[in-house]
Design an enzyme around this catalytic site. Structure first.
Site, PDB file in Angstrom:
ATOM      1  N   THR A 100      52.013  93.321  30.181  1.00 48.87           N
ATOM      2  CA  THR A 100      51.044  94.227  30.229  1.00 48.87           C
ATOM      3  C   THR A 100      51.045  95.836  29.606  1.00 48.87           C
ATOM      4  O   THR A 100      51.648  96.218  29.701  1.00 48.87           O
ATOM      5  CB  THR A 100      50.846  94.286  31.392  1.00 48.87           C
ATOM      6  OG1 THR A 100      50.589  93.341  32.614  1.00 48.87           O
ATOM      7  CG2 THR A 100      50.036  95.026  32.422  1.00 48.87           C
ATOM      8  N   LYS A 175      43.154  92.980  32.658  1.00 45.23           N
ATOM      9  CA  LYS A 175      44.187  93.404  33.513  1.00 45.23           C
ATOM     10  C   LYS A 175      43.688  94.703  33.278  1.00 45.23           C
ATOM     11  O   LYS A 175      44.106  95.025  35.001  1.00 45.23           O
ATOM     12  CB  LYS A 175      45.488  92.613  32.877  1.00 45.23           C
ATOM     13  CG  LYS A 175      46.845  93.420  33.372  1.00 45.23           C
ATOM     14  CD  LYS A 175      46.759  92.198  34.182  1.00 45.23           C
ATOM     15  CE  LYS A 175      48.490  92.897  35.647  1.00 45.23           C
ATOM     16  NZ  LYS A 175      49.632  92.786  35.044  1.00 45.23           N
ATOM     17  N   LYS A 243      53.098 102.324  35.427  1.00 48.24           N
ATOM     18  CA  LYS A 243      52.832 101.482  34.192  1.00 48.24           C
ATOM     19  C   LYS A 243      51.564 101.674  32.912  1.00 48.24           C
ATOM     20  O   LYS A 243      51.210 101.683  32.739  1.00 48.24           O
ATOM     21  CB  LYS A 243      54.362 101.181  33.763  1.00 48.24           C
ATOM     22  CG  LYS A 243      54.180 100.619  32.133  1.00 48.24           C
ATOM     23  CD  LYS A 243      54.563  99.347  31.531  1.00 48.24           C
ATOM     24  CE  LYS A 243      53.763  98.094  32.245  1.00 48.24           C
ATOM     25  NZ  LYS A 243      54.010  97.193  31.167  1.00 48.24           N
TER      26      LYS A 243
END
Lengths: 293, 293
Positions: A100, A175, A243
């Site tokens: 990701t 995502k 993150k």
């Protein structure tokens, strides 16, 4: 098929395991080499000394590491003594990044791959460690249709669903939408569960009743009870969620999408980290609302 | 059984209809009497001239009106020329309030009923107009077990689930938890859908993919597509949601539960109202994030 897998973390190791089980010849690489060796002991294949060595002769090179910089390190070799994977990747092969990461990185890698005649897919996953172990991940892919068509049957070894969302970067953007939807949802659930307890209600009974209606969510069904009990030593870590949210907030600076609650929840996650919850599951947002500590 | 139903709104009228269909003898009352008369034309029963007249001889008196003050008016007769229902309610009968109202009001009515030997249940519902029409409401009840046991078989005429949550006020508190969980969740979904569009993704495809995982919710499945299309002329009105959130925020002042995102989303709903969206569905939060208007 000869493939490479770079990154033997809690996600990468089981994903590579499914590739081996599917009959592929897998060369693995990990920054801490003991993990790569442990993987070959269990699954066969070879542990390579560098990303370039792992990629040598592979039809598809998979990457699943920590963040943008980690991806750059293993793929491009930036700031790393070892050779980057792209240096060892043959023309006509494909690089699939399961990390990701930012959409900017995806576009950057897509350009770098194009220059060398390598296909590129950004392909972040959801479903967590359990999804990786059970081969039931959801894979959100950005890239070209023909590249996708070649890689999909291989990815299917660990995917429940694998969908091409659009050009390079679209997997990462999808995502991001996923994480944005989760952040505020978990905060709302936290406020609801904490309120229920403050109001003296039987929290489990409340969950049972309201999960039948318009307040229902996967998080309510799978995290509601553990939140009430204050159990967070499992699941998707707050450090990783921060993150991911950092990537979302940065992307939104560029595309102009307003994310007021997402930004606020990111700050609440900072409060969870300050409470010592860096490794706690994302549902630990409820701890910020508690009176204790 | 002889019953009374006070409040012939979009919820009350179909709920009373299910009682008539179940064979009960229903006396109805509505502030605007034409609505009560329209109901009797369709369902039989009688239209009473006052809440007290409707309650006369009823074993159970149901109330479903707008807010705390409306409930006080029809039940206690405060500030109203007509007699309140409680004045006409016989000892041993039961008063069931289906209005979403404060827990304070529930406790106040419970005490007033107790004084007259009348049982009381606070019993807010979820499931909306469609749930009322299809007899598929979720009913969250506060009160005594014996009162609940008597009323439940009658309530079942329009309920898919009817659960006793605890003492008087517990039904309202459970409904508050429901609305708290929804508010932040819908905002998160709004931020996600708006981000998807700003990022140039195919929103419907994104919904299809992420609704399989940890971001899934009833709202995502039932409101995601209409949010993307900007359709809000249906569902649960913003004005009503703000009333409910006001009750939640007021209760939290008392019990000390922190509701940072709920309070913020309440303000976003104020922005929707300012855009002319008082009657729009709660999913219209996404409109606050748009660039237009």
């Amino acid at each position: 098929m000869k493939v490479a897998f770079l990154g033997m973390g809690v996600m990468g190791a089981p994903m590579a395991g499914h590739l081996a089980k599917a009959g592929h010849e897998v060369a693995v690489y990990n920054r801490t080499s003991s993990r790569a060796e442990a993987w070959t002991t269990q699954h066969g294949g070879t542990a390579a000394a560098s990303p370039a060595a792992a990629a040598d002769g592979a039809a598809i090179v998979f990457v699943c590491v920590g963040n943008d910089d980690d991806v750059r390190n293993v793929v491009l070799g930036d700031g790393d003594a070892t050779g980057g994977a792209l240096a060892g990747t043959a023309r006509g092969s494909i690089l699939v990044d399961h990390t990701t990461a930012s959409a900017t990185l995806a576009r950057e890698l897509d350009a770098a791959c194009r220059e060398r005649g390598v296909g590129f897919l950004d392909a972040p996953v959801s479903g967590g460690q359990a999804g990786a172990e059970n081969g039931a991940l959801t894979v959100m892919v950005g890239g070209e249709q023909s590249t996708f068509d070649t890689a999909k049957p291989v990815i299917d070894a660990y995917a429940r669903a694998c969908t091409l969302m659009g050009p390079a970067g679209s997997g990462q953007l999808t995502k991001m939408v996923n994480q944005i939807c989760i952040a505020g949802l978990v905060q709302a659930l936290s406020e609801g569960m904490n309120f229920a307890q403050k109001a003296g209600l039987d929290g489990e009974k409340v969950l049972e009743v309201i999960s039948k209606g318009a307040a229902q969510s996967w998080q309510m069904e799978n995290r509601g009870q553990t939140m009430l009990r204050g159990e967070f030593e499992f699941g998707f870590a707050v450090d990783w969620m921060r993150k991911d949210l950092s990537i979302c907030l940065e992307e939104a600076r560029g595309n102009g999408a307003r994310l007021p609650v997402t930004a606020l929840v990111d700050q609440f996650y900072a409060a969870v980290q300050a409470k010592g919850g860096k490794r706690w599951d994302t549902s630990s947002l409820i701890e910020v609302l508690r009176d204790r500590g």
